[in-house]
Design a protein around this motif. Structure first.
Motif, PDB file in Angstrom:
ATOM      1  N   LYS A 245       9.283  78.791  15.741  1.00 46.95           N
ATOM      2  CA  LYS A 245      10.090  79.734  16.541  1.00 46.95           C
ATOM      3  C   LYS A 245      10.580  80.942  15.744  1.00 46.95           C
ATOM      4  O   LYS A 245      11.246  81.819  16.307  1.00 46.95           O
ATOM      5  CB  LYS A 245      11.286  79.053  17.204  1.00 46.95           C
ATOM      6  CG  LYS A 245      10.940  77.838  18.037  1.00 46.95           C
ATOM      7  CD  LYS A 245       9.924  78.162  19.122  1.00 46.95           C
ATOM      8  CE  LYS A 245       9.619  76.933  19.978  1.00 46.95           C
ATOM      9  NZ  LYS A 245       8.516  77.174  20.940  1.00 46.95           N
TER      10      LYS A 245
ATOM     11  N   TRP B  59       7.921  88.828  15.097  1.00 48.11           N
ATOM     12  CA  TRP B  59       7.338  87.874  16.047  1.00 48.11           C
ATOM     13  C   TRP B  59       7.701  88.334  17.445  1.00 48.11           C
ATOM     14  O   TRP B  59       8.873  88.520  17.763  1.00 48.11           O
ATOM     15  CB  TRP B  59       7.888  86.485  15.756  1.00 48.11           C
ATOM     16  CG  TRP B  59       7.705  85.422  16.811  1.00 48.11           C
ATOM     17  CD1 TRP B  59       8.701  84.812  17.532  1.00 48.11           C
ATOM     18  CD2 TRP B  59       6.496  84.800  17.221  1.00 48.11           C
ATOM     19  NE1 TRP B  59       8.175  83.855  18.368  1.00 48.11           N
ATOM     20  CE2 TRP B  59       6.814  83.830  18.199  1.00 48.11           C
ATOM     21  CE3 TRP B  59       5.153  84.978  16.861  1.00 48.11           C
ATOM     22  CZ2 TRP B  59       5.859  83.038  18.816  1.00 48.11           C
ATOM     23  CZ3 TRP B  59       4.192  84.183  17.471  1.00 48.11           C
ATOM     24  CH2 TRP B  59       4.544  83.227  18.430  1.00 48.11           C
TER      25      TRP B  59
ATOM     26  N   GLY C  31       6.793  86.719  20.233  1.00 49.93           N
ATOM     27  CA  GLY C  31       6.661  85.587  21.128  1.00 49.93           C
ATOM     28  C   GLY C  31       5.232  85.119  21.291  1.00 49.93           C
ATOM     29  O   GLY C  31       4.987  84.016  21.775  1.00 49.93           O
TER      30      GLY C  31
END
Length: 323
Positions: free
Chosen positions: A131, A149, A151
């Motif tokens: 995550k 990031w 997603g």
């Protein structure tokens, strides 16, 4: 399909955030986890060392589950595996134990089937599991990484750590779950605090890139996560504030903690003074600790496919671990 009947990997530990770079900055450290993987008629696990106590020894094991993600991504079926693992990385202490397991499993499974997936794809997969990209990026690529990031896709730039940079880690004798450390953070921050962190994170990356140690103490300051987590780690606030006065370049909570990271110039003459300050601070809080001097690790996950015949998993790692 199998280029090698046995694959072994060595994965470095990591520290994340480095103060202001919440979920974006990471650095590999020369503390390692080892994984051996091979196809088998029946899934089995060999878990060695105190750091792996309580880890599942069945198909709910994270290593097995992540390996199956690789096989599914590559369109192959390898349902049964023999997996061996040894680690010097303390669990749930903020030194990237879960990230090292994820990266090691991805790299080992990929190598076992001929490496059809690129490092960039493995980085995406690792970040999707963890995550956030900081720990997994450092373990995968080594050195210091700054990452983003969205997603779906992770991107990073890697920096070579200075030869003069060293890390002193203070490992408290208790675990701190990442979920608990994240649970104390507010949902929103002021514009002032956001600018405070952005400016220092940018300054820290530039300082590490050019080896300017003079600004690191200021550049490692943070208002986004450390003030809220300080209550979870006795002695933390004092160490973050005072360590530079005892010879540290700067200090931070390592990842979600409870380990504290102190960066030091290897040429620093006050190493004994710094150690004494850290020990005395934690003793006043009645917190048992372990202190380790570590170095930034320039190499990321290392894959061994030419495993020597007759050389056991444990024999192979004895020379590079505290086993």
């Amino acid at each position: 399909m199998f280029d090698s009947p046995v694959v072994r990997v060595r994965v470095p530990a990591s520290t994340a955030n480095l103060g202001p770079g919440f979920d974006t900055l990471g650095m590999a450290l020369n503390l390692y986890a080892w994984i051996e993987m091979k196809q088998s008629d029946e899934t089995s696990f060999h878990l060695y060392g105190d750091q792996l106590k309580g880890i599942p020894g069945d198909k709910s094991n994270l290593i097995y589950e992540v390996a199956q993600m690789v096989f599914n991504e590559a369109g192959v079926s390898v349902p049964e595996l023999e997996i061996s693992m040894y680690s010097d990385i303390p669990l749930t202490r903020g030194l990237g134990s879960s990230a090292s397991a994820i990266v090691g499993a991805l790299a080992a499974a990929n190598a076992l089937i001929g490496s059809p997936l690129s490092d960039a794809r493995l980085f995406d997969m690792a970040t999707a599991i963890e995550k956030h990209p900081d720990n997994v990026g450092a373990s995968l690529y080594g050195g210091i990484i700054t990452a983003v990031w969205d997603g779906v896709h992770a991107q990073c730039i890697r920096l070579d750590p200075s030869d003069h940079l060293e890390a002193l880690v203070v490992i408290p004798g208790f675990e701190l779950a990442t979920s608990k450390a994240r649970g104390v953070l507010p949902a929103e921050f002021s514009l002032q605090d956001a600018v405070y962190n952005i400016s220092r994170s940018s300054l820290l990356v530039a300082a590490l890139a050019v080896g300017d140690f003079e600004v690191i103490a200021e550049a490692m300051k943070d208002r986004i996560h450390q003030p809220y987590r300080a209550a979870l780690v006795p002695g933390m606030a004092e160490i973050l504030e005072e360590a530079p006065r005892h010879g540290a370049l700067g200090s931070a909570l390592s990842g979600a903690g409870p380990t504290l990271l102190v960066l030091v110039d290897r040429r620093e003459q006050r190493r004994a003074e710094l150690e004494r300050f850290l020990k005395e601070t934690m003793q006043r809080e009645s917190v048992p600790i372990r202190i380790m001097w570590l170095k930034p690790e320039a190499q990321g996950v290392k894959v061994y496919t030419d495993v020597e015949s007759g050389r056991s998993f444990l024999d192979m790692i004895k020379g590079e671990s505290v086993l």
